[in-house]
Each structure stands twice: as structure tokens, then as C-alpha cells.
Design a protein around this motif. Sequence first.
Motif, mmCIF file in Angstrom:
data_model
loop_
_atom_site.group_PDB
_atom_site.id
_atom_site.type_symbol
_atom_site.label_atom_id
_atom_site.label_comp_id
_atom_site.label_asym_id
_atom_site.label_seq_id
_atom_site.Cartn_x
_atom_site.Cartn_y
_atom_site.Cartn_z
ATOM 1 N N SER A 160 6.118 11.230 6.218
ATOM 2 C CA SER A 160 5.417 10.155 6.904
ATOM 3 C C SER A 160 6.371 9.004 7.247
ATOM 4 O O SER A 160 7.321 8.718 6.506
ATOM 5 C CB SER A 160 4.290 9.628 6.011
ATOM 6 N N LYS A 161 6.096 8.330 8.367
ATOM 7 C CA LYS A 161 6.830 7.128 8.740
ATOM 8 C C LYS A 161 6.171 5.940 8.054
ATOM 9 O O LYS A 161 4.970 5.924 7.838
ATOM 10 C CB LYS A 161 6.824 6.950 10.253
ATOM 11 N N VAL A 162 6.973 4.927 7.713
ATOM 12 C CA VAL A 162 6.479 3.757 6.988
ATOM 13 C C VAL A 162 6.818 2.494 7.774
ATOM 14 O O VAL A 162 7.951 2.319 8.222
ATOM 15 C CB VAL A 162 7.085 3.706 5.569
ATOM 16 N N VAL A 163 5.812 1.607 7.931
ATOM 17 C CA VAL A 163 6.023 0.334 8.619
ATOM 18 C C VAL A 163 6.582 -0.706 7.661
ATOM 19 O O VAL A 163 7.541 -1.405 7.974
ATOM 20 C CB VAL A 163 4.694 -0.170 9.231
ATOM 21 N N ALA A 164 5.975 -0.797 6.464
ATOM 22 C CA ALA A 164 6.419 -1.793 5.498
ATOM 23 C C ALA A 164 5.988 -1.376 4.100
ATOM 24 O O ALA A 164 5.015 -0.631 3.927
ATOM 25 C CB ALA A 164 5.840 -3.170 5.833
ATOM 26 N N VAL A 165 6.736 -1.873 3.111
ATOM 27 C CA VAL A 165 6.392 -1.649 1.704
ATOM 28 C C VAL A 165 6.343 -3.005 1.013
ATOM 29 O O VAL A 165 7.340 -3.729 0.977
ATOM 30 C CB VAL A 165 7.422 -0.742 0.999
ATOM 31 N N LEU A 166 5.165 -3.375 0.499
ATOM 32 C CA LEU A 166 4.981 -4.640 -0.204
ATOM 33 C C LEU A 166 5.051 -4.376 -1.705
ATOM 34 O O LEU A 166 4.344 -3.509 -2.225
ATOM 35 C CB LEU A 166 3.634 -5.266 0.173
ATOM 36 N N ILE A 167 5.898 -5.110 -2.400
ATOM 37 C CA ILE A 167 6.211 -4.841 -3.815
ATOM 38 C C ILE A 167 5.532 -5.851 -4.740
ATOM 39 O O ILE A 167 5.561 -7.052 -4.490
ATOM 40 C CB ILE A 167 7.734 -4.885 -4.047
ATOM 41 N N ASP A 168 4.916 -5.354 -5.799
ATOM 42 C CA ASP A 168 4.416 -6.176 -6.904
ATOM 43 C C ASP A 168 5.199 -5.769 -8.145
ATOM 44 O O ASP A 168 4.864 -4.800 -8.832
ATOM 45 C CB ASP A 168 2.918 -5.950 -7.108
ATOM 46 N N GLU A 169 6.299 -6.508 -8.421
ATOM 47 C CA GLU A 169 7.209 -6.150 -9.512
ATOM 48 C C GLU A 169 6.501 -6.136 -10.867
ATOM 49 O O GLU A 169 6.727 -5.249 -11.684
ATOM 50 C CB GLU A 169 8.380 -7.145 -9.552
ATOM 51 N N GLU A 170 5.642 -7.132 -11.102
ATOM 52 C CA GLU A 170 4.997 -7.263 -12.412
ATOM 53 C C GLU A 170 4.119 -6.052 -12.721
ATOM 54 O O GLU A 170 4.139 -5.531 -13.840
ATOM 55 C CB GLU A 170 4.164 -8.540 -12.438
ATOM 56 N N ALA A 171 3.362 -5.623 -11.734
ATOM 57 C CA ALA A 171 2.470 -4.470 -11.944
ATOM 58 C C ALA A 171 3.157 -3.147 -11.632
ATOM 59 O O ALA A 171 2.574 -2.082 -11.839
ATOM 60 C CB ALA A 171 1.232 -4.620 -11.067
ATOM 61 N N LYS A 172 4.378 -3.215 -11.173
ATOM 62 C CA LYS A 172 5.135 -2.059 -10.692
ATOM 63 C C LYS A 172 4.271 -1.233 -9.732
ATOM 64 O O LYS A 172 4.078 -0.022 -9.904
ATOM 65 C CB LYS A 172 5.647 -1.187 -11.835
ATOM 66 N N ALA A 173 3.747 -1.953 -8.752
ATOM 67 C CA ALA A 173 2.864 -1.342 -7.766
ATOM 68 C C ALA A 173 3.338 -1.701 -6.364
ATOM 69 O O ALA A 173 3.983 -2.732 -6.151
ATOM 70 C CB ALA A 173 1.435 -1.817 -7.982
ATOM 71 N N THR A 174 3.016 -0.844 -5.418
ATOM 72 C CA THR A 174 3.396 -1.080 -4.028
ATOM 73 C C THR A 174 2.190 -0.876 -3.119
ATOM 74 O O THR A 174 1.296 -0.079 -3.414
ATOM 75 C CB THR A 174 4.512 -0.115 -3.579
ATOM 76 N N THR A 175 2.192 -1.611 -2.024
ATOM 77 C CA THR A 175 1.250 -1.375 -0.940
ATOM 78 C C THR A 175 2.081 -0.911 0.249
ATOM 79 O O THR A 175 2.961 -1.647 0.723
ATOM 80 C CB THR A 175 0.459 -2.639 -0.577
ATOM 81 N N VAL A 176 1.837 0.308 0.678
ATOM 82 C CA VAL A 176 2.631 0.898 1.763
ATOM 83 C C VAL A 176 1.803 0.901 3.043
ATOM 84 O O VAL A 176 0.661 1.385 3.046
ATOM 85 C CB VAL A 176 3.077 2.329 1.402
ATOM 86 N N ILE A 177 2.372 0.367 4.091
ATOM 87 C CA ILE A 177 1.685 0.301 5.380
ATOM 88 C C ILE A 177 2.310 1.312 6.326
ATOM 89 O O ILE A 177 3.536 1.341 6.497
ATOM 90 C CB ILE A 177 1.773 -1.122 5.964
ATOM 91 N N VAL A 178 1.461 2.148 6.898
ATOM 92 C CA VAL A 178 1.936 3.201 7.798
ATOM 93 C C VAL A 178 1.194 3.089 9.133
ATOM 94 O O VAL A 178 0.106 2.498 9.209
ATOM 95 C CB VAL A 178 1.704 4.603 7.181
ATOM 96 N N PRO A 179 1.769 3.623 10.191
ATOM 97 C CA PRO A 179 1.055 3.632 11.474
ATOM 98 C C PRO A 179 -0.290 4.328 11.327
ATOM 99 O O PRO A 179 -0.441 5.253 10.527
ATOM 100 C CB PRO A 179 2.003 4.410 12.393
ATOM 101 N N ASP A 180 -1.273 3.895 12.102
ATOM 102 C CA ASP A 180 -2.615 4.467 12.003
ATOM 103 C C ASP A 180 -2.598 5.990 12.116
ATOM 104 O O ASP A 180 -3.285 6.692 11.368
ATOM 105 C CB ASP A 180 -3.517 3.878 13.095
ATOM 106 N N TYR A 181 -1.803 6.493 13.074
ATOM 107 C CA TYR A 181 -1.797 7.937 13.314
ATOM 108 C C TYR A 181 -1.068 8.726 12.221
ATOM 109 O O TYR A 181 -1.115 9.950 12.192
ATOM 110 C CB TYR A 181 -1.179 8.244 14.688
#
Length: 369
Positions: free
Chosen positions: A290-311
Motif C-alpha cells: 500500500s502507498k502511504v500519505v502520512a504517518v502520525l506518531i504517538d511515542e507515549e502510546a507507541k501507536a501510529t495513525t497511518v493515512i492512505v489514499p482513499d483508493y
Amino acid sequence: MSSQLFDAIDYLEKEKGINKEILLEALEAALISAYKKNFKSASNVRVDLDENAGTMRVFSRKTVVEEAEDIQEEISLAEAKQIDPNYGIEDVIEIEVTPKDFGRIAAQAAKQVVTQRVREAERGVIFSEYADREEDVMTGIIQRLDPRFVYVNLGKVEAKLPEAEQMSVEEYNVHDRLKVFVTKVENTSKGPQIYVSRSHPGLLKRLFEMEVPEIYDGTVEIKSVAREAGDRSKLSVYASDPEIDPVGSCVGQRGQRVQAIVNELKGEKIDVVEWSEDPEVYVSNALSPSKVVAVLIDEEAKATTVIVPDYQLSLAIGKRGQNARLAAKLTGWKIDIKSESEALEEGLLNHSTDDENSTYSDEDEELFE
């Protein structure tokens, strides 16, 4: 008979690789047992084995006392001084008591005990040999099957492949040859017990080490493995030398190297991605193809929010969430995947990316499949 026993011990040491000292101890124990049984002797008996002379002699050990009450374990001071005037109270005297027919009796009694010790020693040799193979790959031949195990002949021992360690997409037949990952080696009263796996992530790692010279020599390092056996796996690799392409080394020319492993694992799909110490880059790579637009990092929770194109959303998540699940296992980061339009609505992005490929293509579907 004595010389023949010593010759047999020499043979067993040379041909079976069993330490002579172990066999001599076994023989000594057998001879003492035979003497006690046949001549009702007390426990104070010693056997002397002379390899050079090829003789076996039995000695009774008696303690010097003023007046002997138990003639099997004691000797009077007067009798002791007849043997040697220097003996005193509480000295221990050894008196040879080897019977004339002891050779025949000893051979009969020793045979069973020595055979048992030889078997135990052989098991010890086998255990030592295979204990060093834990977490290694071995090639074996299927010998038999039952509802709980597939039994794989590894040469000197038969290994057990439990049902839980089998690949659901794989059919096992007697005489099939296959590579297995050794998970555990135990030394039991019945001999070495070896357990192997076809579904363990370690199997994938070892297969790449065998197939890719750059991994074997340490030029390319496997950082992590995530596997759903028989279906799909992900492997992250790294090379400290910027001139070396770690992913290309693993894939090989026209995909030959990775294809050899795919064939061994009965068509299991394998994604090879580049490891990075930057979690944004690493998580983005792990979600391949998959292609990725952006990755938002939460270091404390060691969690990420990954944003990908709709398609690309369904491709990023994968069938039954498999692609996202494997990427999370591979990286050690929690991964929440959102489409680009959803991220814009939630204010996670302040602009839309301009991507020429604005539709989900058949080619993307082929990559995912």
C-alpha cells in the motif's frame, strides 16, 4: 572372556563414539551386582579392571576390629596382622575373592546392564548432537502420521511435528521430504524428543539465511519477522552499508531468491521491506504494497495513525485486516489506518495530496493478492 569384553568396549568407543570411561563404569557396576547376587556378598566389594592384562578381579573390603562379629565386613586384628603386621584397628583390608567361574557369571550378568548403559550413552550422544540444532532448519522425511503428530525422520532420530505447528494449506504424506524448524530438544527417559515446526516465524528467517548469502555473511540483517503461516508473511531487513540494497538482495534477480522460499512454503506470499529506525518510515514500509500519505506518531502510546489514499484503504488494511495486522507485528507499533478523506474531515490533514493514480487499479489488486 575378560579380554573379549575389553575388546568390545574398545570397539564401541571407536564405532559408536561412546566414552570408554562410561562403559567401564557400567561394566564395573555389572560385575559388582553379579558377584553380590551369585555369592551373597555384603556391599563392601570392589572390582579391579586391568585393561592391559585383560583381567577382572574382585576384592572384599573388610574393616580391622578387635574381634570380628560380621565376617563379611570385618576381620579380627589377629588375622589382619597375619596378612601384614602393620595393620591396626579401623584399617581397611582388601582381600581378593574372585571365584573361578566368575568370568562366565560376570559375562551373563554384565550383558544386560552394559547394553542398557550403551543405549543410554548413545541417547546422550544423539541428544548432544541435536541439542545444538535448536532454532535451526533441518531436512527430514515423513515416516508416519497420526491425528496428533507428523513424524519426521531427521537421520538418527524421529522428530514430532505437532498439529498446531503444521501449515493448514499443506498436505503431509509419507516419504515426503520437507524442511522443518527445530523448536525444542528434550532428553527424556525414552531418549531424545525433538519437536519441529512448519509454521514458526523462525523457519522463514532461517530459509532466508540459507538462500541469501548477504544475510548469511551478515552484510544484510533480518530485523523482524511477522508470519501467518501458509498465507502471508512480512520480513524487515537492513544493511548498514548504504551501497547495498537489502530488499533487492533478498528478492534476488527477477525474484529468484524469494521465489525459492515461496515455493518451499507452498505459495506463502512474502513481503520484504526495509527496516528504518525512523518509525514513520518503518511503518510506511511495513504496510507495503500500500502507498502511504502520512504517518502520525504517538511515542507515549507507541501507536501510529497511518493515512492512505482513499483508493488504497482496502489494500492497506488487507483481507480480514491481515496486512495491517502483520505490519503491526513486524514493527511493534499499533497501527490505525484512515483514508485521506476521513483524515481531512477529522482535521488530521490540512490538504489533499495530488496523486496521479486516483483510482484503485487491477495492478494494485494483483500486488495485494
